[in-house]
Write a protein that holds these residues in place. Structure first.
Motif, PDB file in Angstrom:
ATOM      1  N   VAL A  14       3.226   2.061   0.991  1.00 28.31           N
ATOM      2  CA  VAL A  14       3.078   0.672   1.414  1.00 28.31           C
ATOM      3  C   VAL A  14       1.670   0.141   1.191  1.00 28.31           C
ATOM      4  CG1 VAL A  14       2.604   1.252   3.831  1.00 28.31           C
ATOM      5  CG2 VAL A  14       3.622  -0.948   3.277  1.00 28.31           C
ATOM      6  N   THR A  15       0.656   0.964   1.376  1.00 34.09           N
ATOM      7  CA  THR A  15      -0.713   0.463   1.212  1.00 34.09           C
ATOM      8  C   THR A  15      -1.079   0.263  -0.261  1.00 34.09           C
ATOM      9  OG1 THR A  15      -1.532   2.731   1.375  1.00 34.09           O
ATOM     10  CG2 THR A  15      -1.547   1.384   3.377  1.00 34.09           C
ATOM     11  N   GLU A  20      -3.769  -4.606   2.520  1.00 33.04           N
ATOM     12  CA  GLU A  20      -4.159  -5.294   3.751  1.00 33.04           C
ATOM     13  C   GLU A  20      -3.627  -4.584   5.003  1.00 33.04           C
ATOM     14  OE1 GLU A  20      -3.447  -8.498   0.562  1.00 33.04           O
ATOM     15  OE2 GLU A  20      -2.588  -6.564   1.179  1.00 33.04           O
ATOM     16  N   LEU A  21      -2.588  -3.736   4.831  1.00 30.91           N
ATOM     17  CA  LEU A  21      -2.013  -3.040   5.972  1.00 30.91           C
ATOM     18  C   LEU A  21      -2.750  -1.744   6.309  1.00 30.91           C
ATOM     19  CD1 LEU A  21       1.823  -3.432   5.274  1.00 30.91           C
ATOM     20  CD2 LEU A  21       0.403  -4.772   6.821  1.00 30.91           C
ATOM     21  N   ALA A  22      -3.605  -1.284   5.419  1.00 34.32           N
ATOM     22  CA  ALA A  22      -4.271   0.009   5.631  1.00 34.32           C
ATOM     23  C   ALA A  22      -5.015   0.084   6.964  1.00 34.32           C
ATOM     24  CB  ALA A  22      -5.208   0.316   4.468  1.00 34.32           C
ATOM     25  N   PRO A  23      -5.750  -0.956   7.378  1.00 35.49           N
ATOM     26  CA  PRO A  23      -6.460  -0.851   8.665  1.00 35.49           C
ATOM     27  C   PRO A  23      -5.536  -0.753   9.877  1.00 35.49           C
ATOM     28  CG  PRO A  23      -7.356  -2.640   7.317  1.00 35.49           C
ATOM     29  CD  PRO A  23      -6.075  -2.216   6.682  1.00 35.49           C
ATOM     30  N   LEU A  24      -4.235  -1.029   9.685  1.00 39.65           N
ATOM     31  CA  LEU A  24      -3.296  -1.017  10.807  1.00 39.65           C
ATOM     32  C   LEU A  24      -2.574   0.321  10.950  1.00 39.65           C
ATOM     33  CD1 LEU A  24      -1.723  -4.574  10.337  1.00 39.65           C
ATOM     34  CD2 LEU A  24      -3.632  -3.901  11.799  1.00 39.65           C
ATOM     35  N   ALA A  25      -2.896   1.294  10.098  1.00 37.71           N
ATOM     36  CA  ALA A  25      -2.241   2.605  10.184  1.00 37.71           C
ATOM     37  C   ALA A  25      -2.569   3.274  11.509  1.00 37.71           C
ATOM     38  CB  ALA A  25      -2.696   3.479   9.025  1.00 37.71           C
ATOM     39  N   ILE A 210       2.821  12.062  11.616  1.00 36.77           N
ATOM     40  CA  ILE A 210       3.035  11.113  10.528  1.00 36.77           C
ATOM     41  C   ILE A 210       2.062   9.944  10.696  1.00 36.77           C
ATOM     42  CG2 ILE A 210       5.492  11.696  10.331  1.00 36.77           C
ATOM     43  CD1 ILE A 210       6.060   8.984  11.763  1.00 36.77           C
ATOM     44  N   THR A 211       2.017   9.092   9.678  1.00 39.27           N
ATOM     45  CA  THR A 211       1.237   7.854   9.746  1.00 39.27           C
ATOM     46  C   THR A 211       2.212   6.690   9.814  1.00 39.27           C
ATOM     47  OG1 THR A 211      -0.589   8.790   8.480  1.00 39.27           O
ATOM     48  CG2 THR A 211      -0.444   6.384   8.580  1.00 39.27           C
ATOM     49  N   GLU A 212       2.006   5.827  10.776  1.00 39.16           N
ATOM     50  CA  GLU A 212       2.894   4.685  10.978  1.00 39.16           C
ATOM     51  C   GLU A 212       2.180   3.374  10.694  1.00 39.16           C
ATOM     52  OE1 GLU A 212       6.385   5.522  14.230  1.00 39.16           O
ATOM     53  OE2 GLU A 212       4.656   4.377  14.836  1.00 39.16           O
ATOM     54  N   TYR A 213       2.997   2.390  10.337  1.00 33.94           N
ATOM     55  CA  TYR A 213       2.519   1.019  10.191  1.00 33.94           C
ATOM     56  C   TYR A 213       3.322   0.137  11.137  1.00 33.94           C
ATOM     57  CZ  TYR A 213       0.096   2.994   6.275  1.00 33.94           C
ATOM     58  OH  TYR A 213      -0.732   3.784   5.517  1.00 33.94           O
ATOM     59  N   LEU A 223       0.430 -11.976   7.371  1.00 29.64           N
ATOM     60  CA  LEU A 223       0.926 -10.711   6.822  1.00 29.64           C
ATOM     61  C   LEU A 223       2.445 -10.711   6.720  1.00 29.64           C
ATOM     62  CD1 LEU A 223      -1.393  -8.075   8.555  1.00 29.64           C
ATOM     63  CD2 LEU A 223      -1.477  -8.911   6.188  1.00 29.64           C
ATOM     64  N   GLN A 224       3.115 -11.386   7.640  1.00 28.82           N
ATOM     65  CA  GLN A 224       4.572 -11.480   7.544  1.00 28.82           C
ATOM     66  C   GLN A 224       4.970 -12.251   6.287  1.00 28.82           C
ATOM     67  OE1 GLN A 224       6.583 -12.766  11.102  1.00 28.82           O
ATOM     68  NE2 GLN A 224       5.284 -11.534  12.441  1.00 28.82           N
ATOM     69  N   ARG A 225       4.266 -13.341   6.012  1.00 29.68           N
ATOM     70  CA  ARG A 225       4.571 -14.109   4.792  1.00 29.68           C
ATOM     71  C   ARG A 225       4.289 -13.270   3.558  1.00 29.68           C
ATOM     72  NH1 ARG A 225       2.480 -18.422   7.955  1.00 29.68           N
ATOM     73  NH2 ARG A 225       0.372 -18.116   7.118  1.00 29.68           N
ATOM     74  N   MET A 226       3.257 -12.445   3.608  1.00 27.39           N
ATOM     75  CA  MET A 226       2.921 -11.584   2.484  1.00 27.39           C
ATOM     76  C   MET A 226       4.072 -10.622   2.187  1.00 27.39           C
ATOM     77  SD  MET A 226      -0.284  -8.942   2.296  1.00 27.39           S
ATOM     78  CE  MET A 226       0.477  -7.875   3.551  1.00 27.39           C
ATOM     79  N   LEU A 227       4.652 -10.037   3.250  1.00 28.46           N
ATOM     80  CA  LEU A 227       5.770  -9.122   3.050  1.00 28.46           C
ATOM     81  C   LEU A 227       6.991  -9.821   2.475  1.00 28.46           C
ATOM     82  CD1 LEU A 227       5.752  -6.931   6.304  1.00 28.46           C
ATOM     83  CD2 LEU A 227       4.859  -6.331   4.060  1.00 28.46           C
TER      84      LEU A 227
END
Length: 358
Positions: A14-15, A20-25, A210-213, A223-227
């Protein structure tokens, strides 16, 4: 721990698609409970607790009225029925109770009749002994952040629904295992449970880090619009089935965000409500997820991608051989096949916890 369960690699890194999601792991530990015979010295779900003989067993002090929901059963009946189911396969002749089990069932029925003869409102035993839900040692679950010298987390609940949220009332205990001398050999048990799903099956664990997002509901509107931008997925070369072109965010939610099942840490599984912060009643600090108590280890359909590699064949088959429930090994069911989350204060885990059904 004597067995291993491994989450399959996610279909997309996903990253790589959305840095942009990496800092949220966040780290999480999937517990992977499976039916077994844990001891008081083991991490477990629904197993016996390392409980000091000189410490009173916790009870729920609320008033519990016997309302005939049609689901209430004694713990004896729940366990006997499960024993029969575990040896039954569709098409087989239904197994029979042993003479000892038949006597236990008859005794339980007689006790229930005696209680009902007392007439309405049939008060349940009060106070009600709590049932063990989980016991987690720090040596097995290093994500735990116990207070002081504690290295053991014990979670129990009252198997009756409580207002206003219609869920079991929970209790959390931290202790140092080394300080437990004589162990309580036979803890008291409640006579019955509101639902069989409030009686956890004893399970051993196979913890996996594990690593979660975040759940997509936890993301900012940007970020929702990005997805939801299908062109972004395609430009990154992500191998996502074109059937998701209209709703690519659904692919993220099913396969890439927070993992299902019993776990410590990680991100919350929102769905029943939108996300909202929970604050410590003692200090006001925003609380964090401690333990997710799950009705299912994975969902049907495409949600089976979270089933461990060692159980993919069983998960894809979807059958229930010999009374086994592959995605529901603990036999716990909260809400409408939902999750219960235990939250704690990150700066003082000994502060009062809170829980939430999602």
């Amino acid at each position: 721990m004597v067995f291993v369960r491994t989450t399959p690699p996610r279909p997309v890194q996903v990253t790589a698609v959305f840095p942009e999601l990496a800092p949220l792991a966040r780290p999480a530990i999937r517990l992977h409970p499976r039916p077994g015979s844990p001891s008081v010295r083991d991490s477990s779900v629904g197993g016996p607790l390392l409980w000091p003989a000189g410490e009173p067993w916790p009870h729920c002090e609320d008033v519990h009225l016997h309302v005939d929901t049609g689901f209430r059963e004694s713990l004896t009946e729940v366990r006997l029925q499960r024993r029969l189911q575990s040896g039954w396969r569709p098409g087989d002749r239904p197994p029979a109770y042993t003479a000892e089990e038949a006597a236990l069932k008859e005794r339980a029925a007689a006790q229930l009749a005696e209680r009902l003869d007392a007439g309405p409102p049939w008060p349940a035993e009060c106070p009600v002994p709590l049932l063990p839900v989980a016991q987690l040692f720090l040596r097995d679950i290093p994500l735990l952040r116990p207070p002081g010298q504690a290295d053991l987390l014990q979670v129990l609940w009252c198997p009756y629904e409580h207002e206003p949220d219609c869920k079991p009332a929970t209790a959390v205990f931290w202790r140092s295992a080394a300080e437990v001398g004589d162990i309580l050999a036979i803890p008291p048990e409640p006579y019955e449970a509101d639902y069989p799903g409030y009686v956890p099956e004893p399970c051993v664990l196979a913890p996996e880090t594990i690593t979660e997002y975040p759940n997509s509901l936890d993301l900012s509107p940007e970020l929702q619009r990005m997805l939801e931008d299908w062109n972004r997925w395609q430009a990154a070369g992500a191998c996502v089935d074109s059937s998701y072109a209209q709703y690519p965010r659904e692919f993220y939610s099913l396969h890439l965000g927070n993992a299902p099942g019993w776990k410590v840490g990680g991100w919350p599984p929102w769905g029943r409500t939108d996300p909202y912060p929970r604050h410590c009643a003692a200090c006001g600090e925003q609380m964090v997820p401690l333990l997710t108590i799950a009705s299912r280890e994975w969902d049907g359909g495409e949600g089976r991608s979270w089933a461990p590699q060692e159980e993919q064949a069983t998960a894809l088959d979807g059958s229930r051989g010999r009374g086994q429930y592959p995605s529901q090994p603990t036999r716990v069911e909260v809400g409408s096949t939902d999750n219960m989350q235990i939250y704690v204060c990150p700066t003082a885990p000994e502060h009062p916890h809170t829980d939430l059904i999602q």
